[in-house]
Design an enzyme around this catalytic site. Structure first.
Site, PDB file in Angstrom:
ATOM      1  N   ARG B  34      16.313  26.989   3.194  1.00 31.39           N
ATOM      2  CA  ARG B  34      17.723  27.529   3.438  1.00 31.39           C
ATOM      3  C   ARG B  34      17.471  28.857   4.265  1.00 31.39           C
ATOM      4  O   ARG B  34      18.019  29.105   5.450  1.00 31.39           O
ATOM      5  CB  ARG B  34      18.635  27.554   2.766  1.00 31.39           C
ATOM      6  CG  ARG B  34      19.197  25.958   2.609  1.00 31.39           C
ATOM      7  CD  ARG B  34      20.365  26.005   1.345  1.00 31.39           C
ATOM      8  NE  ARG B  34      19.666  26.768   0.096  1.00 31.39           N
ATOM      9  CZ  ARG B  34      20.443  27.287  -0.739  1.00 31.39           C
ATOM     10  NH1 ARG B  34      21.888  27.138  -0.762  1.00 31.39           N
ATOM     11  NH2 ARG B  34      19.813  27.876  -1.846  1.00 31.39           N
ATOM     12  N   ASN B  52      22.356  22.713   1.185  1.00 34.92           N
ATOM     13  CA  ASN B  52      21.552  21.643   0.356  1.00 34.92           C
ATOM     14  C   ASN B  52      22.633  20.608  -0.006  1.00 34.92           C
ATOM     15  O   ASN B  52      23.891  20.754  -0.587  1.00 34.92           O
ATOM     16  CB  ASN B  52      21.041  22.000  -1.065  1.00 34.92           C
ATOM     17  CG  ASN B  52      19.788  22.925  -0.779  1.00 34.92           C
ATOM     18  OD1 ASN B  52      19.157  22.833   0.248  1.00 34.92           O
ATOM     19  ND2 ASN B  52      19.348  23.774  -1.743  1.00 34.92           N
TER      20      ASN B  52
END
Ligand SMILES: [Fe+3]
Ligand SMILES: [Mg+2]
Ligand SMILES: [Zn+2]
Ligand SMILES: [Zn+2]
EC number: 6.2.-.-
Lengths: 329, 831
Positions: B34, B52
Site C-alpha cells: 500500500r 487491503n
C-alpha cells in the site's frame, strides 16, 4: 496322536497323563468341573491362549509358558495366584512323547508357582488344523488387602522400573524357529513372577502399576500404560538392561529390542520417592537381580513415550501398527 | 452488433479524467504494497485510495487512462521486494474523484492477513548499519518493510506487532513516527526497532555471565576450553588490543581465536567457528557428535565465496536473494590460493561441494564484517535434534558444545531453519525449503481454484505440511524428522499455527498410507475430531502430484509418465517402494514399472548399513554362489564374505525382518558398498549416494552400464543384473572406482530415459515427470534430463519445492483436493 476312531483308548491315555503330572485333590474329583471354597479377599481372574512355534525352545516350552503367562497376568494385579484351568487343542500327529513332555513341564511350572490346575479339557483336531498344540489357561488369584495396582494409576513424578533384561524371549523363539545360528544360544526368560511381586508389595505396598511386557515388548506396554493413565513417559536408553547377546542378535536382525516380547519380566511404576526402596527389594529377589530404574512418568498431553538415546537425542518410542517396518525415506 | 451502450460503457478521450478501480492479486499484503501504491500515486499526482481486502489490494484511482496505464506499469516494476503481483484487473469506477490519495484502513475480518517469509536484510538497511552517522549504526535488529523477521516471530493473526515477539518492545517516538508515515520505508513495519527501543544483544558464557566486561575480554573468562589449541594464549595476547565495541565484535574476536560460539539468529541458533581452522572445525564435530555430515558456511560477500567456489550468475543471484539460502557450490580446484587459507577438510568430508550462505540479518553482517574467510554456521543442536530457539534452552543444550553464546532478547516464536538449494540447469532446486521461502504461497495451475480446503501432513522425515485453498498451496517450512520427540511436538504445534495464520479449516486431510508415520496418525486423529474427510495418498503418487503441482501442470492436462526414485515409501501392495514408474495425474495413477524387488535384510538396519544392500542386490540379481565363483577374489566380495552373510541369507529366505523393496536409494547404497564407500554404515542420510556421486563427477562421459527392461512382466521391471555383471567385470579388470561410479550413473540415466520413452510411446504421451530424493543427485538428474530430451520428451521437474519428502505434502494436497474419495485404494487399471 490320532483323531477319530480309536479315540477312547487315546482319551484314557491323555487323562492318565494329566492325572500323573498335574495331580491335585480337585482334579482328582474326576468331575467336569472343580468345586472349591472361594478364598477370603478380592479375587482376580485372567485368561490367555498360548500359541507358540516351536513348542520347545531354549529356556522353556509351551507347557511352562501356559502356566507362566497366566500366573503373571494374575500376579500383575498384586495377587497371589491359586488355581488354573487349562484347555488343550492338539493336532493329530503330535507325538505322545511331546505331549507328555509338555504336560510334565506344565505340572512342574504349576508346582513351582504354587498353583493347582483344577480343571481341564482336551480336543484333538485334524492334521493341518492346528500347530501341534495350543493351550488356553485361566487363572484365579487373591489380592491382599490394601493393594491397588492398575494401569491407570501412573502419575507424573512416578518412577518406571523393569525387573531385568529385555528381549530374551522373543529373540530366543525367533532364532530357534528360523534356525538362525547365533554364536551364543539365547534362552527365553519364561518364568512366573508372583513371588517377585509378593516381595515387591511387601517392600512398597503402594505400587501404582505392574504389567508384564509380553507381545510388543517394553515399548508397546509403556504406550498402553501412558494411554491408560493419560501421562507421558521418559525413559533413558543407557539404563535399559539388555543382554549383550540379545543386543548383538537384534543388531544383526535389525530388530529393536524394545519391541521384542518377554515372558518373565515386569514393569513397575511407583512414586518417585519409593523407587529406590522398590529397586532394592527387587534386586534382593533372584528374579529381579538385574532390575533397574529406567525412567519416569511425566505430564504430557501427547502421551508420548520418549527415550533419551545414548547420543543425547530424544526419540519417540511409538506404537507400531504391525511388524517393525522401515520408516526412513 | 448493438448500437446501445450500457451506462458504464462510454466513449472516452485519453485526456479525460476518469475513475478506475484496480484489483491487484498476488502476494500483496504485509509486504509494504500500500505505501508503494501511495508513493506512486502521489508521484504521478493522482487522487484516489488503496486498501487491503479479502482478495488482495483494491486501488481506486482518478486520472486519464494514459496516466492510469503508466501507474499500473510502474506498479508492476516497483512491486515491493517481498511482494508478487499475480494479476491486475481494471474496471471503471463511477464515484466522484476525491482530492488526494489516501491509504484506507481495511474493515476487520475482510483481510486474509497471512504472513510472509523472513527476508534477508535489504540494501537500504545494510547501508544504515554501516553508516556511523545513522541512528541505526551497528544496530543488529535493523529492518524495514522490505526485510526482516516475519514467520519466525509471529504468534497469531492478524500480523500486527502485538501478535509477534516484538510486542515486548515499545516503539520509541522516532520509530513510531516511521511506522506511521506512508512515505517512510518503515510504514507499518511490525518488527521496526532501533537501539533506543528495540532488542539487545549480549555475549555470555555457559553460566550466563556477561563476557563483555568494561575492560575488554578477560582471557581467564573466555578461555572456557583449554583443549582448543592456542586458544588461551591467543586470548591473552589480544586482551591488550582495543576493547571490542560491542558483543558482536567480541564474538567475532573469539571466533578468530578458534572458539565455538553459539549465535542466536533469525529462526534459530547456529554454532559458528572459523571454517579455515581445522582444529576448531574438528572440535565442533566432536562436541556436536556429528561425524561426517557437511557443515554450512557463511561468507561476508560474494567475493569470499568466489575465491573458494565456482559461482555462476544464477548461483550469485540465489545467494543474494531475500531467501538467502545455503547454496551448494562446486569448490574451485585452485581455491586455496585466493584466500588466507583453505576451508578445513573437516567441513565437508567426502564431498566436492560446499554449502554457502550470505549474512541475512544485520547481526550476521556485523559479525562477518572483518572476515575475509568463511565461518562455519551449522545448526545449533546436538546431532539429530532440532536446533535451539530459546536462550535458556541453548545455554543448557549447547553447554558441552559452545565456548560462548551470542544471545538476544527478540524471542524466536517459530523455528525456521536455513533453506538449502543448488542450481542445476540454471534453475533453483530446493533441497530444504525453510527460512525465506516459507510460507510463501505457491500458485497452482488452472483447475484448482474451486478445490476444497486441504490440510496435507507430509511424510515422516524432512516433514513439512501444506495448506491448499483458492488455487494456491502454502507449504510450511521444513520441520524435520518426526521420530525426534521435540520435532514431533513442534509438528503438532505448527499444524495449529498454520491453520490459525491462514484461517484454514480443512474439509479434507491428506496423509501418507504408511501405518506408522506420526503425521498419518495425527491426520487420522484430526479427521476423526473435525469431521474432515481423510484421504490417504500413496507415497510415490504424492511425489508425482508434487512435481505436477510444482511444474503447474494443469488439472485437466491428462496423465504423464512419472519416474519416482527415492529411499523408501509404503507401497499400495504393502511392500516398500522406491523405484517407481507411474502413469497418472492428480486424479488417478497406476504403477507401470519398477525396479526388480529385492529384500532388505534387517529392515531399517539395511538402510544404515550399505553392505546389507550389496549382499541383497548381488544375491537377488546374480545369485551369491555365482558371484563368488566369478568374482570371489574382488576386495568388495571378500569383505562381504567376512560378514554374517549366512544369517542374511537365512533372513531373506525365511522372510525374517527382510521386507521386499524396489528402492533405488538402496540400490545406490549397494553400489557405494561395492566400491568400498560407507560399507559398514552411514553417518547421515544418503551419505553413501552422495559420496558415490562425488566420485562419479571425477570421471564423466564414458559409457554406462545398462539395466534390462523386462516388458513381459506387468508392471515392467528394471533388472539390474546386467549392470552388476558389467560392473563386477570392470572391477576385476581394475577399472578405477570413479569410472565405475560414473558408468553406473550414466547407465541408470539411460535406463530411466528408455523406460520412460517406451512407456510414453505405449500410452501415447509426451511428458515425463521426475521426482523423489534420488533425483537430487545432480549427475543422475542432468544425465536423465538430457537422455529424455534427446528422445523428444518434455520433462517436468521440481523448481519450487524439494524433490525429496520435503515436497511430499504439496503432492498430497493437490491430489486429495481433486481425487475421488477412494483414491488410495483404487489405482487406475489399464487404459
Ligand atoms: Fe519419498
Ligand atoms: Mg497375557
Ligand atoms: Zn530493510
Ligand atoms: Zn526506536
Amino acid at each position: 496322536m490320532s483323531h477319530g476312531s480309536g479315540g477312547r483308548a487315546m482319551a484314557q491315555l491323555i487323562d492318565e497323563l494329566f492325572r500323573v503330572h498335574l495331580e491335585n485333590a480337585l482334579l482328582a474329583q474326576g468331575n467336569d468341573q472343580a468345586l472349591f471354597e472361594p478364598p477370603p479377599g478380592r479375587l482376580v481372574t485372567s485368561t490367555d491362549g498360548h500359541v507358540i512355534s516351536p513348542l520347545f525352545f531354549p529356556g522353556g516350552d509351551i507347557g511352562a509358558l501356559a502356566v507362566h503367562g497366566t500366573v503373571n497376568d494374575v500376579a500383575m494385579a498384586g495377587a497371589r495366584p491359586l488355581y488354573l484351568t487349562a484347555s488343550f487343542i492338539l493336532e493329530e500327529g503330535l507325538p505322545l512323547a511331546d505331549l507328555e513332555r509338555i504336560v510334565a513341564s506344565m505340572g512342574a511350572a504349576a508346582r513351582a508357582a504354587g498353583v493347582q490346575v483344577i480343571a481341564g479339557d482336551t480336543k484333538v483336531v485334524e492334521r493341518g488344523k492346528g500347530d501341534g498344540c495350543f493351550i488356553s489357561t485361566t487363572g484365579i488369584g487373591v489380592v491382599p488387602d490394601g493393594i491397588q495396582i492398575s494401569g491407570d494409576r501412573a502419575q507424573p513424578g512416578d518412577a518406571i522400573l523393569v525387573s531385568g533384561s529385555l528381549g530374551d524371549h522373543g529373540v530366543a523363539i525367533l532364532s530357534k524357529r528360523e534356525n538362525l545360528g547365533f554364536e551364543t544360544e539365547i534362552a527365553s526368560d519364561s518364568q512366573s513372577l508372583h513371588d517377585l511381586v509378593a516381595a515387591m508389595i511387601e517392600a512398597v505396598p503402594d505400587i501404582h502399576c505392574l504389567r508384564d511386557p509380553t507381545r510388543g515388548g517394553l515399548a508397546t506396554t509403556l504406550n498402553e500404560l501412558a494411554l491408560q493413565s493419560r501421562v507421558g513417559m521418559q525413559i533413558r536408553e543407557p539404563a535399559i538392561p539388555i543382554r549383550a547377546e540379545v543386543s548383538a542378535a537384534c543388531e544383526l536382525l535389525g530388530l529393536d529390542p524394545l519391541y521384542v516380547a518377554n515372558e518373565g519380566k515386569l514393569i513397575a511404576i511407583c512414586a518417585g520417592d519409593r523407587a529406590e526402596t522398590l529397586l532394592a527389594a527387587m534386586r534382593t529377589h533372584p528374579k529381579g537381580r538385574e532390575a533397574a530404574i529406567i525412567g519416569q512418568v511425566v505430564t504430557d498431553p501427547h502421551q508420548f513415550v520418549q527415550m533419551e538415546t545414548a547420543f543425547g537425542g530424544s526419540r519417540i518410542v511409538d506404537w507400531l501398527a504391525g511388524e517393525q517396518l522401515p520408516r526412513i525415506c | 452488433m448493438s448500437n446501445h451502450h450500457s451506462s458504464s460503457q462510454r466513449l472516452r478521450l485519453h485526456t479525460e479524467t476518469e475513475g478506475e478501480s484496480i484489483r491487484v492479486r498476488g502476494l500483496v499484503q504485509g509486504v509494504g504494497f500500500r505505501p508503494t501504491v501511495w508513493r506512486l500515486a502521489r508521484a504521478a499526482g493522482l487522487a484516489g485510495d488503496v486498501c487491503n481486502d479479502g482478495e488482495g489490494v483494491l486501488i481506486r484511482l482518478w486520472g486519464t487512462s494514459a496516466e492510469i496505464d503508466a501507474f499500473c506499469h510502474a506498479l508492476m516494476i516497483e512491486c515491493p521486494p517481498l511482494g508478487r503481483i499475480d494479476g491486475i484487473e481494471r474496471r471503471p469506477c463511477e464515484a466522484p474523484a476525491p482530492d488526494s490519495f489516501r491509504i484506507v484502513e481495511s474493515e476487520a475480518g475482510l483481510v486474509r492477513t497471512g504472513v510472509v517469509a523472513d527476508a534477508a536484510t535489504c540494501e537500504a538497511c545494510a547501508a544504515e548499519i554501516a553508516d556511523p552517522g545513522d541512528r541505526r549504526y551497528r544496530y543488529p535488529f535493523t529492518n524495514c518493510t522490505h526485510c526482516g523477521p516475519r514467520l519466525s516471530i509471529i504468534r497469531a493473526i492478524p500480523y500486527d506487532r502485538a501478535n509477534t515477539s516484538m510486542a515486548a518492545f515499545q516503539l520509541c517516538p522516532a520509530c513510531a513516527a516511521e511506522y506511521a508515515d506512508p512515505a517512510d520505508r518503515r510504514f507499518h513495519a511490525q518488527p521496526n526497532a532501533c537501539p533506543v527501543c528495540g532488542p539487545k544483544v549480549w555475549l555470555t558464557d555457559a553460566e550466563g555471565r556477561d563476557l563483555l566486561a568494561a575492560d575488554g575480554l578477560k582471557p581467564d573468562v573466555v578461555a572456557a576450553d583449554d583443549e582448543t589449541p592456542g586458544f588461551a594464549e591467543a586470548a591473552a595476547a589480544t586482551a591488550a588490543d582495543r576493547a571490542p565495541r560491542d558483543a558482536i565484535e567480541a564474538a567475532s574476536r573469539l571466533l578468530e581465536r578458534g572458539a565455538i560460539v553459539a549465535i542466536k539468529g533469525v529462526g534459530g541458533f547456529h554454532l559458528a567457528c572459523d571454517a579455515t581452522n581445522p582444529a576448531a572445525v574438528a572440535t565442533l564435530r566432536e562436541r556436536k557428535r556429528r561425524a561426517a555430515k557437511p557443515f554450512a558456511l557463511m561468507a561476508r560477500d560474494l567475493d569470499v565465496v568466489r575465491a573458494l567456489c565456482e559461482l555462476s550468475p544464477a548461483e550469485a543471484e540465489l545467494l543474494s536473494s531475500t531467501v538467502a539460502p545455503i547454496v551448494l557450490l562446486d569448490q574451485r580446484v585452485d581455491g586455496a590460493a585466493k584466500t588466507s587459507g583453505p576451508v578445513a577438510a573437516e567441513v565437508a568430508p567426502g564431498q566436492s561441494a560446499l554449502g554457502f550462505m550470505l549474512p541475512y540479518s544485520p547481526l550476521h553482517r556485523l559479525l562477518l564484517q572483518d572476515w575475509d574467510r568463511p565461518l562455519v554456521m551449522t545448526s545449533g543442536n546436538l546431532s539429530d535434534e532440532p536446533q535451539c530457539i530459546d536462550n535458556a534452552d541453548a545455554l543448557t543444550r549447547l553447554a558441552g558444545i559452545a565456548d560462548a553464546w551470542l544471545l538476544h532478547d527478540r524471542e524466536i516464536v517459530n523455528r525456521v531453519d536455513d533453506s538449502v538449494a543448488r542450481v542445476i540447469q540454471v534453475r533453483t532446486r530446493w533441497l530444504r525449503r525453510a527460512r525465506g521461502a516459507a510460507p510463501m504461497p505457491l500458485a497452482l495451475a488452472a483447475g484448482f481454484e474451486a478445490a476444497p480446503r486441504v490440510l496435507a501432513l507430509g511424510g515422516e522425515l524432512k516433514n513439512s505440511l501444506c495448506l491448499l485453498s483458492q488455487g494456491q498451496a502454502t507449504l510450511s517450512q521444513h520441520l524435520g524428522d518426526l521420530e525426534e520427540a521435540r520435532t514431533a511436538r513442534e509438528f503438532e504445534r505448527t499444524v495449529d499455527l498454520y491453520q490459525a495464520l491462514f484461517e484454514h479449516a480443512p474439509e479434507i486431510i491428506a496423509v501418507d498410507c504408511h501405518p506408522d508415520y506420526r503425521s498419518s496418525a495425527l491426520g487420522r486423529r484430526l479427521a476423526a475430531e473435525t469431521g474432515a474427510r481423510l484421504v490417504e495418498v500413496q507415497h510415490h503418487a504424492a511425489h508425482l502430484g508434487a512435481v505436477l503441482a510444482d511444474a503447474e501442470w494443469p488439472l485437466d492436462a491428462g496423465p504423464v509418465i512419472g519416474v519416482i526414485f527415492d529411499g523408501l515409501g509404503y507401497g499400495a501392495d504393502q511392500t516398500i517402494w522406491g523405484g517407481e514408474c507411474l502413469l497418472g495425474d492428480y486424479r488417478q495413477w497406476q504403477r507401470i514399472g519398477h525396479l526388480r524387488p529385492f529384500a532388505l535384510p534387517g529392515g531399517e538396519r539395511a538402510i544404515r548399513e550399505p553392505w546389507r544392500c550389496l549382499y541383497a542386490q548381488l544375491e537377488s540379481s546374480l545369485g551369491w554362489p555365482q558371484c563368488v565363483e566369478r568374482w570371489g577374489d574382488l576386495e568388495s566380495l571378500r569383505a562381504l564374505r567376512e560378514r554374517p552373510i549366512a544369517l542374511l541369507a537365512e533372513m531373506i529366505q525365511k522372510g525374517v525382518n527382510a521386507p521386499r523393496t524396489t528402492s533405488v536409494g538402496r540400490l545406490f547404497d549397494a553400489l557405494a558398498a561395492a566400491l568400498g564407500i560407507c560399507v559398514d554404515g552411514i553417518a547421515y542420510e544418503a551419505q553413501a549416494a552422495i559420496e558415490l556421486e562425488t566420485l562419479a563427477r571425477r570421471a564423466l562421459g564414458e559409457g554406462g552400464y545398462a539395466f534390462a527392461i523386462d516388458t513381459r512382466a506387468e508392471p515392467w521391471q528394471l533388472d539390474p543384473a546386467p549392470m552388476w555383471s558389467a560392473l563386477l567385470d570392470d572391477l576385476a579388470a581394475g577399472v578405477p572406482a570413479a569410472m565405475i561410479a560414473a558408468r553406473f550413473h550414466a547407465g541408470l540415466a539411460e535406463t530411466v530415459a528408455e523406460l520412460a520413452a517406451r512407456a510414453a510411446q505405449r500410452h501415447g504421451l509426451e511428458t515425463v515427470a521426475l521426482s523423489g530424493g534420488v533425483f537430487q543427485n545432480r549427475t543422475l538428474f542432468e544425465a536423465t534430463l538430457k537422455a529424455l530430451r534427446a528422445r523428444g520428451l518434455q520433462v517436468l521437474t521440481h523448481t519450487r519445492v524439494p524433490a525429496n519428502d520435503g515436497g511430499l505434502a504439496l503432492g498430497q494436497a493437490a491430489i486429495a483436493a481433486v481425487a475421488p474419495p477412494i483414491y488410495a485404494q483404487s489405482p487406475l487399471r489399464g487404459r
